[in-house]
Scaffold this motif. Structure first.
Motif, PDB file in Angstrom:
ATOM      1  N   GLN A  90      12.727   5.109  -2.208  1.00  0.00           N
ATOM      2  CA  GLN A  90      11.808   5.486  -3.281  1.00  0.00           C
ATOM      3  C   GLN A  90      10.402   5.600  -2.718  1.00  0.00           C
ATOM      4  OE1 GLN A  90       9.156   3.842  -4.864  1.00  0.00           O
ATOM      5  NE2 GLN A  90       9.271   1.934  -3.664  1.00  0.00           N
ATOM      6  N   TYR A  91       9.681   6.594  -3.194  1.00  0.00           N
ATOM      7  CA  TYR A  91       8.283   6.745  -2.790  1.00  0.00           C
ATOM      8  C   TYR A  91       7.402   6.922  -4.024  1.00  0.00           C
ATOM      9  CZ  TYR A  91       9.794  11.702  -2.896  1.00  0.00           C
ATOM     10  OH  TYR A  91      10.334  12.922  -3.235  1.00  0.00           O
ATOM     11  N   ASP A  92       7.860   6.353  -5.119  1.00  0.00           N
ATOM     12  CA  ASP A  92       7.051   6.409  -6.343  1.00  0.00           C
ATOM     13  C   ASP A  92       6.000   5.326  -6.374  1.00  0.00           C
ATOM     14  OD1 ASP A  92       6.989   5.444  -9.561  1.00  0.00           O
ATOM     15  OD2 ASP A  92       6.899   7.600  -9.183  1.00  0.00           O
ATOM     16  N   SER A  93       6.343   4.181  -5.790  1.00  0.00           N
ATOM     17  CA  SER A  93       5.489   3.007  -5.890  1.00  0.00           C
ATOM     18  C   SER A  93       5.298   2.387  -4.521  1.00  0.00           C
ATOM     19  CB  SER A  93       6.140   2.013  -6.853  1.00  0.00           C
ATOM     20  OG  SER A  93       5.411   0.814  -6.940  1.00  0.00           O
ATOM     21  N   TRP A  94       4.087   1.935  -4.238  1.00  0.00           N
ATOM     22  CA  TRP A  94       3.800   1.274  -2.967  1.00  0.00           C
ATOM     23  C   TRP A  94       4.304  -0.163  -3.007  1.00  0.00           C
ATOM     24  CZ3 TRP A  94       1.506  -2.999  -1.033  1.00  0.00           C
ATOM     25  CH2 TRP A  94       1.186  -2.986   0.338  1.00  0.00           C
ATOM     26  N   PRO A  95       4.970  -0.671  -1.946  1.00  0.00           N
ATOM     27  CA  PRO A  95       5.312   0.090  -0.733  1.00  0.00           C
ATOM     28  C   PRO A  95       6.587   0.897  -0.907  1.00  0.00           C
ATOM     29  CG  PRO A  95       6.072  -2.154  -0.497  1.00  0.00           C
ATOM     30  CD  PRO A  95       5.389  -2.092  -1.839  1.00  0.00           C
ATOM     31  N   GLN A  96       6.709   1.971  -0.144  1.00  0.00           N
ATOM     32  CA  GLN A  96       7.980   2.713  -0.142  1.00  0.00           C
ATOM     33  C   GLN A  96       9.082   1.748   0.286  1.00  0.00           C
ATOM     34  OE1 GLN A  96       5.181   3.470   1.681  1.00  0.00           O
ATOM     35  NE2 GLN A  96       5.121   5.639   2.185  1.00  0.00           N
TER      36      GLN A  96
ATOM     37  N   SER B  35       3.703   7.572   9.873  1.00  0.00           N
ATOM     38  CA  SER B  35       4.113   6.207   9.518  1.00  0.00           C
ATOM     39  C   SER B  35       4.888   5.551  10.648  1.00  0.00           C
ATOM     40  CB  SER B  35       5.030   6.236   8.290  1.00  0.00           C
ATOM     41  OG  SER B  35       4.336   6.574   7.121  1.00  0.00           O
ATOM     42  N   TRP B  36       4.958   4.236  10.585  1.00  0.00           N
ATOM     43  CA  TRP B  36       5.887   3.441  11.388  1.00  0.00           C
ATOM     44  C   TRP B  36       6.865   2.775  10.428  1.00  0.00           C
ATOM     45  CZ3 TRP B  36       6.371   3.580  16.559  1.00  0.00           C
ATOM     46  CH2 TRP B  36       5.295   4.080  17.317  1.00  0.00           C
ATOM     47  N   VAL B  37       8.130   2.866  10.780  1.00  0.00           N
ATOM     48  CA  VAL B  37       9.215   2.263   9.998  1.00  0.00           C
ATOM     49  C   VAL B  37      10.084   1.489  10.981  1.00  0.00           C
ATOM     50  CG1 VAL B  37      11.209   2.692   8.512  1.00  0.00           C
ATOM     51  CG2 VAL B  37       9.205   4.198   8.375  1.00  0.00           C
ATOM     52  N   ARG B  38      10.439   0.259  10.651  1.00  0.00           N
ATOM     53  CA  ARG B  38      11.305  -0.491  11.550  1.00  0.00           C
ATOM     54  C   ARG B  38      12.670  -0.694  10.936  1.00  0.00           C
ATOM     55  NH1 ARG B  38       8.322  -6.438  11.813  1.00  0.00           N
ATOM     56  NH2 ARG B  38       8.713  -7.078   9.636  1.00  0.00           N
ATOM     57  N   SER B  98       6.882  11.362  10.472  1.00  0.00           N
ATOM     58  CA  SER B  98       5.878  12.129   9.734  1.00  0.00           C
ATOM     59  C   SER B  98       6.229  12.032   8.261  1.00  0.00           C
ATOM     60  CB  SER B  98       5.846  13.585  10.198  1.00  0.00           C
ATOM     61  OG  SER B  98       7.122  14.186  10.069  1.00  0.00           O
ATOM     62  N   SER B  99       5.218  11.968   7.438  1.00  0.00           N
ATOM     63  CA  SER B  99       5.496  11.781   6.013  1.00  0.00           C
ATOM     64  C   SER B  99       4.816  12.850   5.176  1.00  0.00           C
ATOM     65  CB  SER B  99       5.117  10.383   5.557  1.00  0.00           C
ATOM     66  OG  SER B  99       3.833  10.034   5.959  1.00  0.00           O
ATOM     67  N   VAL B 100       5.521  13.197   4.117  1.00  0.00           N
ATOM     68  CA  VAL B 100       5.057  14.188   3.151  1.00  0.00           C
ATOM     69  C   VAL B 100       5.198  13.570   1.773  1.00  0.00           C
ATOM     70  CG1 VAL B 100       5.422  16.480   2.177  1.00  0.00           C
ATOM     71  CG2 VAL B 100       5.868  16.075   4.616  1.00  0.00           C
ATOM     72  N   ALA B 101       4.091  13.340   1.123  1.00  0.00           N
ATOM     73  CA  ALA B 101       4.104  12.808  -0.249  1.00  0.00           C
ATOM     74  C   ALA B 101       4.904  11.511  -0.372  1.00  0.00           C
ATOM     75  CB  ALA B 101       4.648  13.862  -1.219  1.00  0.00           C
ATOM     76  N   GLY B 102       5.066  10.792   0.728  1.00  0.00           N
ATOM     77  CA  GLY B 102       5.731   9.497   0.654  1.00  0.00           C
ATOM     78  C   GLY B 102       7.121   9.447   1.244  1.00  0.00           C
TER      79      GLY B 102
END
Lengths: 107, 117
Positions: A90-96, B35-38, B98-102
């Motif tokens: 989800q990317y509606d609310s922080w944090p994803q 972004s960084w994602v682990r 890389s991120s686009v709109a989340g």
């Protein structure tokens, strides 16, 4: 933070069959949901964004639907290259946040 | 072809530091949030930090805020993650994306960080 719950954890499917994966959000995320595919040793690959829009180059056998808290990813006829782990995000609310994944394995 | 290639991982003792790098190619790096994602077997995928196109905005997940710093060099098409005061629970594969709109439209394969004495 929003908790994403995927089910089932493992799905055993025969090649050519349909696979249906579920993702539930602990609160509404509107349509701000993405799906990813990951094969062993590889990076995740974006399949779906906006709950139902296929990313560039993704085959039409992948479809997705849902909004709010309930989402579904469907693979209409599983090919050998589709056996992998699938994650929702989800990317509606922080944090994803991401779901724990559904492993699609060969039956 | 879009490529994101991470480097800099390795074995580090608890309390130590590491600087991860991500080399980008095949797209206009300077126009993307990054972004960084682990990823760990136990906790799965966890977004850690992101940075806007010119580096003026940075955001961190609570679990790493104060211990990691994200940065970028658009002239070098590179993204960085400085990690300090490392703990055993930071052991993971670290991906840049890389991120686009989340959501994350391109990912690297990741670099393994192991925190252990």
């Amino acid at each position: 933070e929003i908790v994403m719950t995927q089910s089932p954890a493992t799905l055993s499917v025969s090649p050519g069959e349909r696979a249906t994966l579920s993702c539930r959000a602990s609160q509404s995320v509107s349509s701000n949901l993405a799906w990813y595919q990951q094969k062993p040793g590889q990076a995740p690959r974006l399949l779906i964004y906006g709950a139902s829009t296929r990313a560039t180059g993704i085959p039409a056998r992948f479809s997705a639907s849902g909004s709010g808290t309930e989402f579904t990813l469907t693979i209409s006829s599983l090919q050998s290259e589709d056996f992998a782990v699938y994650y929702c995000q989800q990317y509606d609310s922080w944090p994803q946040t991401f779901g724990q994944g559904t492993k699609v394995e060969i039956k | 072809e879009v490529q994101l290639v991470e480097s800099g991982g390795g074995l580090v003792q608890p309390g130590g530091s590491l600087r991860l790098s991500c080399a980008a190619s095949g797209f206009r790096f300077s126009t993307y949030w990054m972004s960084w994602v682990r990823q760990t077997p136990g906790k799965g995928l966890e977004w850690l930090a992101n940075i806007n196109q010119d580096g003026s905005e940075k955001y961190y997940v609570d679990s790493v805020r104060g211990r990691v710093t994200i940065s970028r060099d658009n002239a070098r098409n590179s993204l960085y993650l400085q990690m300090d005061s490392l703990r055993a629970e930071d052991t993971a594969v670290y991906h840049c994306a890389s991120s686009v709109a989340g959501y994350f439209d391109n990912w690297g394969q990741g670099t393994l960080v192991t925190v252990s004495s």
